[in-house]
Write a protein that holds these residues in place. Structure first.
Motif, mmCIF file in Angstrom:
data_model
loop_
_atom_site.group_PDB
_atom_site.id
_atom_site.type_symbol
_atom_site.label_atom_id
_atom_site.label_comp_id
_atom_site.label_asym_id
_atom_site.label_seq_id
_atom_site.Cartn_x
_atom_site.Cartn_y
_atom_site.Cartn_z
ATOM 1 N N TYR A 88 57.629 29.460 -7.873
ATOM 2 C CA TYR A 88 58.218 28.494 -8.360
ATOM 3 C C TYR A 88 59.912 28.663 -8.045
ATOM 4 N N ASN A 89 60.209 29.643 -8.311
ATOM 5 C CA ASN A 89 61.625 30.150 -8.400
ATOM 6 C C ASN A 89 62.151 30.108 -6.912
ATOM 7 N N GLN A 90 60.878 30.666 -5.950
ATOM 8 C CA GLN A 90 61.450 30.453 -4.467
ATOM 9 C C GLN A 90 61.618 29.119 -3.769
ATOM 10 N N LEU A 91 60.680 28.098 -4.569
ATOM 11 C CA LEU A 91 60.713 26.862 -3.955
ATOM 12 C C LEU A 91 61.811 25.993 -4.270
ATOM 13 N N THR A 101 55.810 19.119 -7.198
ATOM 14 C CA THR A 101 55.243 19.878 -6.147
ATOM 15 C C THR A 101 55.672 21.492 -6.251
ATOM 16 N N ARG A 102 56.831 21.595 -6.436
ATOM 17 C CA ARG A 102 57.249 23.074 -6.789
ATOM 18 C C ARG A 102 56.331 23.685 -7.937
ATOM 19 N N LYS A 103 56.197 23.220 -8.870
ATOM 20 C CA LYS A 103 55.488 23.458 -9.997
ATOM 21 C C LYS A 103 53.993 23.554 -9.523
ATOM 22 N N PHE A 104 53.608 22.602 -8.912
ATOM 23 C CA PHE A 104 52.155 22.742 -8.388
ATOM 24 C C PHE A 104 51.874 23.798 -7.518
#
Length: 173
Positions: A88-91, A101-104
């Motif tokens: 998530y942090n990378q995204l 979408t980042r969380k998904f």
């Protein structure tokens, strides 16, 4: 290369056969405008359900047990929350993605998708086998015509990407 679906060319607009025909025959930009300007009602409902029952609880420590139950894990230790947060942090640096979408995708990492199929986000976003990374070796006839990166750079690509994420074979358990 994506399957041709030539036999579906004469089907009526709105049928799943015509949808598949258009997917293989229209330029991707025109396909996205025709089918993914907005998420379909079905996919929008399915996305909301995933967010409410699985994804948001996975990112809220007070709701982890709720996520475990809703996702069907047998215990809390089956999910890798540290890996979920790392991905998530990378995204967060990718402006093409929305928060959901980042969380998904972070959740996908926590559920071991990337451990099982690919080694990194960069590799997955550049792959022509992103919908079926299990076929990347030995199934050259399955290769898609576009990567996630190429898709996300197009108008309405994020809507299509979300719809595909919901139907990945990975979720069939």
């Amino acid at each position: 290369m994506m399957k041709d679906y030539q036999e579906y060319g004469d089907h009526d607009e709105g049928t799943w056969q015509k949808h598949l025909f258009d997917l293989s025959h229209l330029p991707l930009t025109k396909y996205l405008v025709k089918y993914h300007r907005e998420m379909s009602d079905f996919n929008h409902h399915k996305w909301r359900e995933w967010m409410e029952k699985v994804i948001e609880p996975a990112f809220d420590e007070t709701r982890h047990l709720e996520m475990v139950k809703n996702f069907g894990y047998i215990s809390l230790d089956k999910h890798d929350f540290k890996r979920q947060q790392q991905f998530y942090n990378q995204l967060t640096r990718d402006a093409r993605l929305d928060e959901e979408t980042r969380k998904f995708i972070g959740f996908m990492a926590g559920s071991h998708f990337f451990d099982k199929y690919v080694t990194s986000l960069v590799e997955w976003f550049q792959s022509y086998y992103w919908t079926r990374p299990d076929l990347a070796r030995g199934h050259p006839d399955y290769k898609l015509d576009y990567t996630i990166n190429e898709l996300l750079d197009l108008p309405h690509g994020l809507n299509y990407f979300k719809s595909v994420l919901l139907g990945l074979n990975y979720w069939r358990r």
